[in-house]
Design an enzyme around this catalytic site. Structure first.
Site, PDB file in Angstrom:
ATOM      1  N   GLU A 274      35.298 -17.579 -31.319  1.00  0.00           N
ATOM      2  CA  GLU A 274      34.984 -16.860 -32.551  1.00  0.00           C
ATOM      3  C   GLU A 274      33.858 -15.844 -32.327  1.00  0.00           C
ATOM      4  OE1 GLU A 274      33.939 -19.437 -35.856  1.00  0.00           O
ATOM      5  OE2 GLU A 274      35.506 -18.581 -37.095  1.00  0.00           O
ATOM      6  N   HIS A 295      47.303 -34.214 -13.770  1.00  0.00           N
ATOM      7  CA  HIS A 295      48.687 -34.654 -13.534  1.00  0.00           C
ATOM      8  C   HIS A 295      49.687 -33.806 -14.321  1.00  0.00           C
ATOM      9  CE1 HIS A 295      47.534 -38.316 -11.287  1.00  0.00           C
ATOM     10  NE2 HIS A 295      46.404 -38.047 -11.905  1.00  0.00           N
ATOM     11  N   LYS A 403      44.075 -15.807 -43.916  1.00  0.00           N
ATOM     12  CA  LYS A 403      43.758 -16.403 -45.230  1.00  0.00           C
ATOM     13  C   LYS A 403      44.382 -15.575 -46.341  1.00  0.00           C
ATOM     14  CE  LYS A 403      39.370 -18.462 -43.820  1.00  0.00           C
ATOM     15  NZ  LYS A 403      37.919 -18.387 -43.908  1.00  0.00           N
TER      16      LYS A 403
HETATM   17  O1  PA5 Z   1      32.005 -20.670 -37.912  1.00  0.00           O
HETATM   18  C1  PA5 Z   1      32.453 -20.386 -39.003  1.00  0.00           C
HETATM   19  O2  PA5 Z   1      31.907 -19.535 -39.751  1.00  0.00           O
HETATM   20  C2  PA5 Z   1      33.704 -21.057 -39.537  1.00  0.00           C
HETATM   21  O3  PA5 Z   1      34.273 -21.879 -38.601  1.00  0.00           O
HETATM   22  C3  PA5 Z   1      33.351 -21.868 -40.774  1.00  0.00           C
HETATM   23  O4  PA5 Z   1      32.389 -22.829 -40.428  1.00  0.00           O
HETATM   24  C4  PA5 Z   1      34.583 -22.537 -41.360  1.00  0.00           C
HETATM   25  O5  PA5 Z   1      35.558 -21.583 -41.684  1.00  0.00           O
HETATM   26  C5  PA5 Z   1      34.235 -23.343 -42.586  1.00  0.00           C
HETATM   27  O6  PA5 Z   1      33.612 -22.518 -43.526  1.00  0.00           O
HETATM   28  P1  PA5 Z   1      32.798 -23.144 -44.720  1.00  0.00           P
HETATM   29  O7  PA5 Z   1      31.614 -23.840 -44.178  1.00  0.00           O
HETATM   30  O8  PA5 Z   1      32.414 -21.953 -45.569  1.00  0.00           O
HETATM   31  O9  PA5 Z   1      33.731 -24.067 -45.437  1.00  0.00           O
END
Ligand code: PA5
Length: 412
Positions: A274, A295, A403
């Site tokens: 990310e 394996h 999303k």
């Molecule tokens: O690193 C990030 O920003 C994402 O992985 C969020 O943590 C994830 O989408 C969850 O978001 P939220 O904490 O708003 O529910």
């Protein structure tokens, strides 16, 4: 510092980008980028009066209330609001006598959540919803379902005392609900994004409830943050990643010889994927669990398309080793861990022979402080790596696209 980083088998000259890497590290320490609050976050841990130490005390006291109320603590969250706590819970191993953790809201599977619901009805339960935005689909739906079950089981008043929340400090729908219903709540600092939040209440509350020494986690992170000698370990790893990327490597495979590290690898995949995967750039973070995957994927590693390098998390010692006593066994007189050690060096030698670059992170043993060092080490090197790649390692513009499509489907 207890963990050590060995980049010598990656066969790149880390002196080439030393200055650049140090510059990037300085930028992170200056806080010139938004969402770099995690960099100096652990510093308060040695001062008993600091905000951080007071927060730790509050988390511990709420954790002890939870421990007295339940045997099962269901932690609802996804991505950065989930993976760190689970990674630590699995790497450290469940502590006897403390509530068991189950994780919900990290997928949309009916089967998975039916099982969680049946556990909720069976055992004395508290739940914890963790969401910075408060609007994430997976965690919102799981929270609705589990809250309803909790109310059915305990009645509204008691259910609300069994709900705990970790969310943004001053905005969001979840914050509003917390205020309305009186749930005990902790805040996620504004300047720390999800994947860098494991050492905030996001990770600390579930871990404290399950009996871990959360101040030790912070202490480990602090040690990593302040050790001047350590800087070269941090920058060497980040430089190695960048030089290997420049040489055409496209995949970094995180490997470990401990199944308890599988979720830690998931955390790493989110952290690096990310943070770096943008503008057509970024190593694709993958993971393998050895020796099982030798394996299956061992063949590819040895003779397949060499677009990858390996980062090995090498846990040196086992807590309680097991001896092979059977007379006549080829392993007679050895311990399981000795054989595991032989696998680590055997695999490394075999891969070195075909030129696979390898980075090794030596982990002497597993406990909270060491894990804190690891968390901080990887967050810092990820920040440096992202800046060296000229991307913003703290945003995630690409995750909105799916999303949007999903929302369209739900409207239709
Ligand atoms: O690193 C990030 O920003 C994402 O992985 C969020 O943590 C994830 O989408 C969850 O978001 P939220 O904490 O708003 O529910």
């Amino acid at each position: 510092m207890d963990i050590k980083v060995d980049c010598s088998k990656a066969f790149v000259d880390t002196s080439l980008l030393k200055e650049k890497a140090e510059e990037c590290m300085e930028i992170l320490w200056k806080g010139e980028y938004p969402y770099t609050g995690w960099v100096s976050y652990p510093l308060g841990i040695t001062d008993k009066e600091s905000e951080l130490s007071l927060l730790i005390e509050r988390i511990k006291s709420v954790a002890s209330v939870i421990q007295n109320k339940c045997r099962l603590f269901i932690v609802i969250g996804i991505g950065g609001s989930y993976l760190g706590a689970r990674a630590a819970y699995e790497a450290l191993g469940k502590r006897e006598g403390y509530p068991e953790l189950l994780f919900a809201g990290n997928n949309l599977s009916t089967t998975y959540h039916k099982e969680i619901l049946s556990q909720l009805y069976e055992k004395d339960t508290c739940i914890c919803v963790i969401s910075k935005s408060g609007t994430t689909t997976e965690s919102s739906i799981a929270f609705s379902i589990l809250k309803e079950a909790l109310i059915e089981k305990y009645g509204e008043n008691e259910a609300y005392k069994r709900i705990f929340a970790v969310t943004d400090e001053d905005e969001g729908i979840l914050l509003g609900e917390c205020k309305l219903k009186g749930y005990t709540r902790f805040s996620i600092p504004k300047d720390i994004g999800g994947r860098y939040s494991v050492l905030t209440p996001v990770g600390l509350l579930p871990l404290a409830v399950s009996g871990f020494h959360i101040e030790e986690l912070l202490l480990g992170a602090y040690e990593c943050a302040i050790s001047p000698l350590w800087d070269s370990n941090l920058t060497d790893y980040a430089i190695t990643r960048k030089l290997l990327w420049d040489k055409g490597k496209k995949i970094e495979i995180f490997e470990s010889y401990e199944p308890s590290f599988m979720c830690f690898s998931e955390w790493l995949k989110q952290l690096f994927g990310e943070s770096e995967g943008k503008e057509g750039k970024g190593l694709f973070p993958a993971s393998l669990s050895f020796t099982a995957d030798l394996h299956s994927m061992g063949q590819y590693l040895q003779e397949g398309n060499q677009i990858f390098f390996e980062t090995i998390m090498d846990l040196k010692s086992a807590k309680d080793d097991i001896w092979v006593n059977e007379e006549g066994s080829p392993f007679h007189g050895k311990t399981m861990n000795e054989v595991n050690r032989a696998a680590v060096s055997g695999v490394m030698n075999a891969h070195e022979k075909v030129g696979v670059p390898q980075v090794k992170i030596d982990i002497p043993f597993m406990e909270e402080r060491i894990l804190g060092q690891l968390f901080y080490f990887f967050m810092m090197t990820c920040g440096i790596s992202g800046l060296m790649l000229s991307v913003n390692p703290f945003d995630q513009p690409g995750v909105e696209a799916y999303k949007e499509e999903m929302r369209k489907n739900l409207k239709g």
